[in-house]
Design a protein around this motif. Structure first.
Motif, PDB file in Angstrom:
ATOM      1  N   VAL A   2      12.842 -19.991   0.435  1.00 58.02           N
ATOM      2  CA  VAL A   2      11.758 -19.001   1.114  1.00 58.02           C
ATOM      3  C   VAL A   2      10.691 -19.827   1.436  1.00 58.02           C
TER       4      VAL A   2
ATOM      5  N   LEU B 244      19.005 -18.429   4.938  1.00 56.13           N
ATOM      6  CA  LEU B 244      18.360 -18.291   3.676  1.00 56.13           C
ATOM      7  C   LEU B 244      19.190 -16.704   3.150  1.00 56.13           C
ATOM      8  N   LEU B 245      19.254 -15.661   3.892  1.00 56.29           N
ATOM      9  CA  LEU B 245      19.798 -14.456   3.547  1.00 56.29           C
ATOM     10  C   LEU B 245      21.591 -14.692   2.813  1.00 56.29           C
TER      11      LEU B 245
ATOM     12  N   GLN C 285       7.100 -20.622   9.615  1.00 54.38           N
ATOM     13  CA  GLN C 285       6.548 -19.462  10.007  1.00 54.38           C
ATOM     14  C   GLN C 285       4.823 -19.969  10.232  1.00 54.38           C
TER      15      GLN C 285
ATOM     16  N   LEU D 156      16.964 -19.872  10.437  1.00 52.60           N
ATOM     17  CA  LEU D 156      16.297 -20.310   9.291  1.00 52.60           C
ATOM     18  C   LEU D 156      16.607 -19.065   8.079  1.00 52.60           C
ATOM     19  N   LYS D 157      15.925 -17.912   8.658  1.00 53.47           N
ATOM     20  CA  LYS D 157      16.178 -16.748   7.710  1.00 53.47           C
ATOM     21  C   LYS D 157      17.402 -16.194   7.345  1.00 53.47           C
ATOM     22  N   ARG D 158      18.349 -16.286   8.594  1.00 51.79           N
ATOM     23  CA  ARG D 158      19.502 -15.854   8.528  1.00 51.79           C
ATOM     24  C   ARG D 158      20.305 -16.813   7.390  1.00 51.79           C
TER      25      ARG D 158
ATOM     26  N   LEU E 126      13.272 -20.472  13.418  1.00 52.69           N
ATOM     27  CA  LEU E 126      12.806 -19.499  12.432  1.00 52.69           C
ATOM     28  C   LEU E 126      13.766 -18.392  12.127  1.00 52.69           C
ATOM     29  N   HIS E 127      14.473 -17.714  13.282  1.00 50.86           N
ATOM     30  CA  HIS E 127      15.396 -16.493  13.060  1.00 50.86           C
ATOM     31  C   HIS E 127      16.629 -17.152  12.375  1.00 50.86           C
TER      32      HIS E 127
ATOM     33  N   ASP F 263      10.562 -22.665   2.643  1.00 49.52           N
ATOM     34  CA  ASP F 263      10.646 -23.269   3.876  1.00 49.52           C
ATOM     35  C   ASP F 263      10.428 -22.410   4.930  1.00 49.52           C
ATOM     36  N   VAL F 264      10.894 -21.132   4.795  1.00 52.54           N
ATOM     37  CA  VAL F 264      10.754 -20.290   6.007  1.00 52.54           C
ATOM     38  C   VAL F 264       9.261 -19.883   6.272  1.00 52.54           C
ATOM     39  N   ILE F 265       8.396 -19.785   4.995  1.00 55.12           N
ATOM     40  CA  ILE F 265       6.858 -19.429   5.110  1.00 55.12           C
ATOM     41  C   ILE F 265       6.411 -20.615   5.755  1.00 55.12           C
TER      42      ILE F 265
END
Length: 92
Positions: free
Chosen positions: A45, A89-90, A52, A85-87, A82-83, A47-49
């Motif tokens: 997370v 991670l999930l 962003q 990357l979030k996917r 970013l989208h 990396d996501v932050i």
């Protein structure tokens, strides 16, 4: 390598060549982790932050490995990356 150390992070000093074991090296390629924008060796997370914040131009937000952020592979880092990357991670 100082004191002929084999430990990670050992100090490297410049000496005349004498052919000892402390002067022999093995170079290994670094495994790049897709999405690991801070290059800490893991996708998280953080990396996501960081991505962003970078996209929002937050001061001092710096991508250590910007290539890891280009998940669309179009040489552009944007909200689509970013989208993804979030996917990623999930789905871990």
């Amino acid at each position: 390598v100082y004191n002929i150390s084999k430990e990670d992070g050992a100090n490297i000093c410049q000496w005349e060549y004498w052919g000892g074991n402390g002067q022999k090296f093995i170079l290994e390629p670094v495994k790049e982790i897709e999405g690991d924008v801070n290059a800490d060796g893991a996708l998280s997370v953080i990396d996501v932050i960081l991505l962003q914040k970078w996209l929002l131009a937050v001061p001092d937000a710096e991508l250590t490995d910007w290539k890891a952020a280009d998940l669309c592979e179009d040489n552009i880092i944007n909200v689509f990356d970013l989208h993804l990357l979030k996917r990623m991670l999930l789905e871990q």
